[in-house]
Design an enzyme around this catalytic site. Structure first.
Site, PDB file in Angstrom:
ATOM      1  CB  CYS A   1     119.361  16.736  52.872  1.00  0.00           C
ATOM      2  SG  CYS A   1     120.681  16.345  51.712  1.00  0.00           S
TER       3      CYS A   1
ATOM      4  CG  HIS B   1     120.330  13.137  55.737  1.00  0.00           C
ATOM      5  ND1 HIS B   1     119.108  12.659  55.332  1.00  0.00           N
ATOM      6  CD2 HIS B   1     120.997  13.459  54.615  1.00  0.00           C
ATOM      7  CE1 HIS B   1     119.039  12.683  54.014  1.00  0.00           C
ATOM      8  NE2 HIS B   1     120.180  13.166  53.544  1.00  0.00           N
TER       9      HIS B   1
ATOM     10  CD  GLU C   1     117.256  12.384  58.393  1.00  0.00           C
ATOM     11  OE1 GLU C   1     117.872  13.409  58.765  1.00  0.00           O
ATOM     12  OE2 GLU C   1     117.237  11.999  57.210  1.00  0.00           O
TER      13      GLU C   1
ATOM     14  CB  ILE D   1     123.698  11.747  51.931  1.00  0.00           C
ATOM     15  CG1 ILE D   1     124.008  10.988  53.236  1.00  0.00           C
ATOM     16  CG2 ILE D   1     123.613  10.765  50.751  1.00  0.00           C
ATOM     17  CD1 ILE D   1     122.875  10.100  53.718  1.00  0.00           C
ATOM     18  NE  ARG D   2     123.401  12.410  44.686  1.00  0.00           N
ATOM     19  CZ  ARG D   2     123.893  12.850  43.525  1.00  0.00           C
ATOM     20  NH1 ARG D   2     125.140  12.619  43.210  1.00  0.00           N
ATOM     21  NH2 ARG D   2     123.157  13.488  42.668  1.00  0.00           N
TER      22      ARG D   2
ATOM     23  N   GLY E   1     116.071  13.355  50.475  1.00  0.00           N
ATOM     24  CA  GLY E   1     115.649  12.414  49.442  1.00  0.00           C
ATOM     25  C   GLY E   1     116.127  12.980  48.124  1.00  0.00           C
ATOM     26  CD  GLU E   2     116.348  13.943  42.865  1.00  0.00           C
ATOM     27  OE1 GLU E   2     117.310  14.704  42.632  1.00  0.00           O
ATOM     28  OE2 GLU E   2     115.215  14.130  42.403  1.00  0.00           O
ATOM     29  CB  SER E   3     115.234  18.597  45.869  1.00  0.00           C
ATOM     30  OG  SER E   3     116.221  18.681  44.869  1.00  0.00           O
TER      31      SER E   3
ATOM     32  NE  ARG F   1     119.132  19.233  43.246  1.00  0.00           N
ATOM     33  CZ  ARG F   1     118.568  18.456  42.319  1.00  0.00           C
ATOM     34  NH1 ARG F   1     118.099  18.965  41.213  1.00  0.00           N
ATOM     35  NH2 ARG F   1     118.492  17.152  42.522  1.00  0.00           N
TER      36      ARG F   1
END
Ligand code: GLN
Length: 196
Positions: A78, A169, A171, A133-134, A46-48, A105
């Site tokens: 991630c 990821h 999942e 993803i990023r 997600g967004e850490s 990151r």
């Protein structure tokens, strides 16, 4: 095995699906009290910065540090890997400071923001399908950290005792073998630990 997925932000439902495909029972964790009811915890992508902020707000920093300190398995994917790290490159404050590693990151740059690849992972017999993803990269690890896979010479999967981390990821594909590996970590813990 009951595996919790920290459900503050990010890819929660996808992890629950992979846990169930791998033979576990998945639950969304929204309150610290739920940690007492699970055999392992996944911190999703997600967004850490957002996940870290919400973890502080809801008391998860101390609670997860204690949970992991008792030997319970914790798996960060991630953004979840970023949250587990003891050190972040740049001026950023680390979050849980559990895993002895330095993490960068968004380490792939804009050209390669997201991609899929097959990775050789120690403990998994044929290459694992992985979605980046990023994604962050593990730049350096301490002696107690075992590197499980590298991508183009950079560390992307690592384990330190009861802690597991992946840059990607696992999942978002039907390849749930990393979830199986994590469930095995939870089972081993169940066998050696008396009186959970
Ligand atoms: N770039 C995100 C971060 O720095 C992580 C991306 C992800 O979890 N897919 O938090």
């Amino acid at each position: 095995m009951i595996i919790g997925v920290l459900a503050l932000q990010g890819a929660v439902a996808e992890h629950i699906r992979s846990i169930e495909l791998a033979g576990g029972q998945g639950v969304a964790v929204k309150k610290v009290e739920q940690l007492a009811e699970i055999d392992g915890l996944i911190i999703p992508g997600g967004e850490s910065t957002t996940i870290g902020k919400l973890m502080r707000k809801y008391g998860f920093i101390d609670a997860i540090r204690e949970y992991a300190g008792q030997g319970n398995p914790v798996f960060g994917t991630c953004a979840g890997l970023i949250v587990l790290a003891d050190r972040l490159e740049g001026a950023e404050e680390p979050h849980l400071r559990l895993m002895d590693m330095t993490v960068a990151r968004n380490a792939f740059g804009r050209q390669r923001e997201s991609f899929e690849t097959d990775l050789n992972v120690k403990g998994i017999d044929t290459p694992l399908r992985a979605v980046f993803i990023r994604a962050p990269l593990i730049k350096e690890v301490g002696d107690s950290v075992e590197v499980l896979s590298e991508y183009q010479g950079e560390i992307v999967t690592a384990r330190q005792g009861n802690l597991l981390a992946s840059s990607y990821h696992p999942e978002l594909t039907d390849d749930y073998r990393l979830h199986e590996l994590f469930i095995r970590m939870a089972q081993e813990r169940g066998q050696t630990h008396v009186g959970r």
